[in-house]
Design a protein around this motif. Structure first.
Motif, mmCIF file in Angstrom:
data_model
loop_
_atom_site.group_PDB
_atom_site.id
_atom_site.type_symbol
_atom_site.label_atom_id
_atom_site.label_comp_id
_atom_site.label_asym_id
_atom_site.label_seq_id
_atom_site.Cartn_x
_atom_site.Cartn_y
_atom_site.Cartn_z
ATOM 1 N N SER A 11 -31.794 -29.693 98.323
ATOM 2 C CA SER A 11 -32.607 -30.855 98.614
ATOM 3 C C SER A 11 -34.158 -30.441 98.380
ATOM 4 O O SER A 11 -34.439 -30.106 97.628
ATOM 5 C CB SER A 11 -32.108 -31.062 100.247
ATOM 6 O OG SER A 11 -32.527 -30.027 100.930
ATOM 7 N N CYS A 12 -34.835 -30.667 99.664
ATOM 8 C CA CYS A 12 -36.416 -30.427 99.289
ATOM 9 C C CYS A 12 -36.668 -29.270 100.414
ATOM 10 O O CYS A 12 -37.817 -29.184 100.741
ATOM 11 C CB CYS A 12 -36.944 -31.936 99.496
ATOM 12 S SG CYS A 12 -36.651 -32.451 101.355
ATOM 13 N N PHE A 13 -35.794 -28.477 100.784
ATOM 14 C CA PHE A 13 -36.078 -27.471 101.800
ATOM 15 C C PHE A 13 -36.219 -26.116 101.452
ATOM 16 O O PHE A 13 -36.728 -25.476 101.744
ATOM 17 C CB PHE A 13 -35.014 -27.696 103.086
ATOM 18 C CG PHE A 13 -35.561 -27.144 104.394
ATOM 19 C CD1 PHE A 13 -35.029 -25.686 104.739
ATOM 20 C CD2 PHE A 13 -36.552 -27.645 105.249
ATOM 21 C CE1 PHE A 13 -35.553 -25.170 105.514
ATOM 22 C CE2 PHE A 13 -36.876 -26.934 105.996
ATOM 23 C CZ PHE A 13 -36.515 -25.910 106.531
ATOM 24 N N LEU A 14 -34.878 -25.567 100.695
ATOM 25 C CA LEU A 14 -34.982 -24.322 100.424
ATOM 26 C C LEU A 14 -34.447 -24.012 98.879
ATOM 27 O O LEU A 14 -34.022 -24.796 98.448
ATOM 28 C CB LEU A 14 -33.820 -23.620 101.399
ATOM 29 C CG LEU A 14 -32.481 -23.720 101.037
ATOM 30 C CD1 LEU A 14 -32.093 -22.589 100.117
ATOM 31 C CD2 LEU A 14 -31.638 -24.091 102.407
ATOM 32 N N CYS A 15 -34.879 -22.855 98.490
ATOM 33 C CA CYS A 15 -34.534 -22.528 97.156
ATOM 34 C C CYS A 15 -34.092 -21.077 97.290
ATOM 35 O O CYS A 15 -34.503 -20.324 98.186
ATOM 36 C CB CYS A 15 -35.542 -22.635 95.973
ATOM 37 S SG CYS A 15 -35.929 -24.460 95.729
ATOM 38 N N PHE A 16 -33.344 -20.532 96.557
ATOM 39 C CA PHE A 16 -33.092 -19.252 96.378
ATOM 40 C C PHE A 16 -33.333 -18.600 95.058
ATOM 41 O O PHE A 16 -32.933 -19.448 94.161
ATOM 42 C CB PHE A 16 -31.390 -18.740 96.921
ATOM 43 C CG PHE A 16 -30.529 -19.115 96.228
ATOM 44 C CD1 PHE A 16 -29.987 -18.395 95.106
ATOM 45 C CD2 PHE A 16 -29.899 -20.217 96.513
ATOM 46 C CE1 PHE A 16 -29.091 -18.920 94.390
ATOM 47 C CE2 PHE A 16 -28.859 -20.679 95.801
ATOM 48 C CZ PHE A 16 -28.238 -20.019 94.528
ATOM 49 N N VAL A 17 -33.653 -17.476 94.955
ATOM 50 C CA VAL A 17 -33.669 -16.772 93.543
ATOM 51 C C VAL A 17 -32.950 -15.684 93.220
ATOM 52 O O VAL A 17 -32.840 -14.843 94.358
ATOM 53 C CB VAL A 17 -35.464 -16.466 93.267
ATOM 54 C CG1 VAL A 17 -35.961 -15.406 94.480
ATOM 55 C CG2 VAL A 17 -35.653 -16.051 91.914
ATOM 56 N N THR A 18 -32.361 -15.539 92.411
ATOM 57 C CA THR A 18 -31.663 -14.409 91.851
ATOM 58 C C THR A 18 -32.273 -13.628 90.486
ATOM 59 O O THR A 18 -32.729 -14.380 89.723
ATOM 60 C CB THR A 18 -30.227 -14.662 91.631
ATOM 61 O OG1 THR A 18 -30.221 -15.475 90.412
ATOM 62 C CG2 THR A 18 -29.750 -15.432 92.724
ATOM 63 N N GLY A 19 -32.437 -12.494 90.842
ATOM 64 C CA GLY A 19 -32.787 -11.659 89.770
ATOM 65 C C GLY A 19 -31.640 -11.308 88.550
ATOM 66 O O GLY A 19 -30.554 -11.389 89.193
ATOM 67 N N VAL A 20 -32.120 -11.247 87.340
ATOM 68 C CA VAL A 20 -31.051 -10.488 86.543
ATOM 69 C C VAL A 20 -31.171 -9.168 86.121
ATOM 70 O O VAL A 20 -32.629 -8.811 86.243
ATOM 71 C CB VAL A 20 -30.741 -11.461 85.275
ATOM 72 C CG1 VAL A 20 -30.441 -12.826 85.696
ATOM 73 C CG2 VAL A 20 -32.283 -11.663 84.561
ATOM 74 N N CYS A 27 -33.902 -14.654 99.094
ATOM 75 C CA CYS A 27 -33.877 -16.203 99.427
ATOM 76 C C CYS A 27 -35.111 -16.666 99.560
ATOM 77 O O CYS A 27 -36.150 -16.091 100.259
ATOM 78 C CB CYS A 27 -32.821 -16.090 100.544
ATOM 79 S SG CYS A 27 -31.186 -15.630 100.530
ATOM 80 N N VAL A 28 -35.278 -17.966 99.115
ATOM 81 C CA VAL A 28 -36.769 -18.393 99.125
ATOM 82 C C VAL A 28 -36.396 -19.689 99.939
ATOM 83 O O VAL A 28 -35.676 -20.422 100.106
ATOM 84 C CB VAL A 28 -37.334 -18.936 97.891
ATOM 85 C CG1 VAL A 28 -38.473 -19.665 98.013
ATOM 86 C CG2 VAL A 28 -37.590 -18.004 96.720
ATOM 87 N N LEU A 29 -37.436 -19.762 101.194
ATOM 88 C CA LEU A 29 -37.485 -20.832 102.179
ATOM 89 C C LEU A 29 -38.571 -21.753 101.604
ATOM 90 O O LEU A 29 -39.901 -21.537 101.671
ATOM 91 C CB LEU A 29 -37.689 -20.396 103.695
ATOM 92 C CG LEU A 29 -37.765 -21.239 104.655
ATOM 93 C CD1 LEU A 29 -36.313 -21.762 104.862
ATOM 94 C CD2 LEU A 29 -38.020 -20.744 105.945
ATOM 95 N N MET A 30 -38.051 -23.042 101.230
ATOM 96 C CA MET A 30 -39.311 -23.827 100.892
ATOM 97 C C MET A 30 -40.092 -24.435 102.100
ATOM 98 O O MET A 30 -39.612 -24.624 102.989
ATOM 99 C CB MET A 30 -38.627 -24.944 99.940
ATOM 100 C CG MET A 30 -37.786 -24.618 98.757
ATOM 101 S SD MET A 30 -38.880 -23.751 97.496
ATOM 102 C CE MET A 30 -39.772 -25.328 97.044
ATOM 103 N N SER A 31 -41.590 -24.692 101.811
ATOM 104 C CA SER A 31 -42.024 -25.187 102.743
ATOM 105 C C SER A 31 -42.134 -26.480 102.952
ATOM 106 O O SER A 31 -42.077 -27.459 102.151
ATOM 107 C CB SER A 31 -43.665 -24.893 102.636
ATOM 108 O OG SER A 31 -44.417 -25.525 103.503
#
Length: 384
Positions: A11-20, A27-31
């Motif tokens: 949605s518009c709230f959170l993203c997570f990032v995974t490295g390779v 984990c990314v918490l969207m503002s």
């Protein structure tokens, strides 16, 4: 050349990032400010595996499906939060299986916190409340439709639904019957069995002998009804009588119509002390007096009254006759009055008379010279 990074957003709230290639997973918490009151720690947007963030929602938001307003979220080793850390607006769901008619019609559109909805029940069911409000606990009061048993109340706690074989008790409202609690059972076809309708208690029209109802007459009367009746001609009481239908479906205040008495009866050797009437009510009495020289017997069960009792004259009156002794009767027996000589006399009942023998005669029984009058009979002595 930089390290490839993949972003995955919800949605518009959170993203997570995974490295390779062995990079650190975060984990990314969207503002965002929608529905959010506070974030702890404030301002932090990137979290390592195992780190927590606590989010507090505003008054009209919560976390689904736990319905909590404050919740902690943990960053997982796959770069995802253990729960979706998004505050969602509080909404109520469409009520199902509660016998609400057309639920998707009545509960459509805005169903957010504080919204009120009106609803109706299916045929055969009654509303507990006509309107319900969306609250944090759902629709309050819950849209409840109970079996259509008019003029009755469920005994104990009431639920919107009951399982098969559930037993329910209800009681009829005051003024309705049966008086005892009624037990009903939910059968395998989801229908209640054993229902008895509550019918209004009523008194049947009174059947009062020798009387008629004043005004229009009905076959039945509700509890507390008041009616008047009057006795037929020749019966008493003369005034209309009011009676009331009590909660036991009985008429109270009934007085029987009793027949009046006609003119008082004739009594041998007596007459009434007052002018008589054509009609007498119960308990009225008439006084008698005996003719001259007759004696009124007042020993029980005799008296000087006749009493009207339910159309009949009751009483015992007797006038005792005087005696008559003639000169001829005395001459035949050779006797005369000890005081008064030879004269006709009329002694009253129980009068004592002393006789004497005429000149040159002697009594057959000296004791017989004293006699008394007994209801017109006197035994005369004899001298020879």
């Amino acid at each position: 050349m930089g390290v490839p990074v993949q972003f995955i957003c919800f949605s518009c709230f959170l993203c997570f990032v995974t490295g390779v290639q062995g990079q650190v997973i975060t984990c990314v918490l969207m503002s965002t400010t929608i529905g959010v009151e506070k974030i702890n720690p404030a301002g932090k947007t990137i979290f390592r595996v195992g780190e927590r963030v606590e989010i507090t929602c505003t008054e009209k938001y919560w976390f689904r499906p736990t319905k909590e307003s404050i919740k902690s979220f943990i960053c997982q080793d796959d770069g995802q939060w253990d729960y979706n850390p998004g505050c969602e607006e509080i909404r109520c769901e469409v009520p199902r299986d509660q016998h609400v008619v057309w639920p998707y019609y009545y509960f459509r559109g805005d169903m957010n916190l504080g919204v009120k909805k009106y609803y109706r029940c299916e045929r055969g069911y009654d509303q507990v409340e006509a309107v319900t409000t969306c609250t944090r606990d759902g629709w309050t009061p819950k849209p409840q439709c109970t079996p259509n048993i008019t003029n009755a109340q469920i005994v104990g706690d009431q639920r919107p639904n009951y399982r098969i074989s559930s037993i329910l008790h209800y009681k009829c409202n005051p003024g309705f019957e049966p008086d005892q609690h009624v037990q009903i059972t939910c059968n395998s076809q989801s229908k209640w069995t054993g229902i008895q309708q509550c019918t209004e208690k009523m008194c049947a029209a009174p059947n009062i002998t020798n009387a008629e109802i004043v005004g229009d007459q009905r076959p039945n009367y509700t509890i507390s009804s008041e009616i008047h009746y009057k006795c037929n001609t020749g019966f008493e009481p003369d005034q209309p009588i009011q009676i009331t239908c009590n909660p036991q479906t009985e008429w109270t205040g009934i007085r029987q119509c009793t027949e009046k008495c006609g003119p008082p009866p004739n009594v041998e050797f007596a007459d009434t002390t007052e002018l008589t009437k054509n009609e007498y009510n119960s308990e009225e009495r008439v006084e008698y007096r005996c003719f001259n020289k007759y004696t009124l017997l007042q020993r029980h069960p005799y008296s000087k009254y006749y009493t009207c009792e339910q159309g009949e004259w009751r009483g015992n009156i007797k006038c005792l006759k005087p005696c008559t002794v003639t000169v001829e009767e005395m001459d035949e027996r050779g006797i005369e009055l000890r005081k008064g000589g030879r004269q006709k006399i009329f002694p009253l009942h129980e009068d004592i008379i002393t006789f004497a023998c005429q000149r040159e005669k002697k009594p057959l029984n000296v004791n017989a010279l004293i006699q008394y009058c007994n209801d017109g009979v006197m035994i005369l002595p004899e001298c020879v």
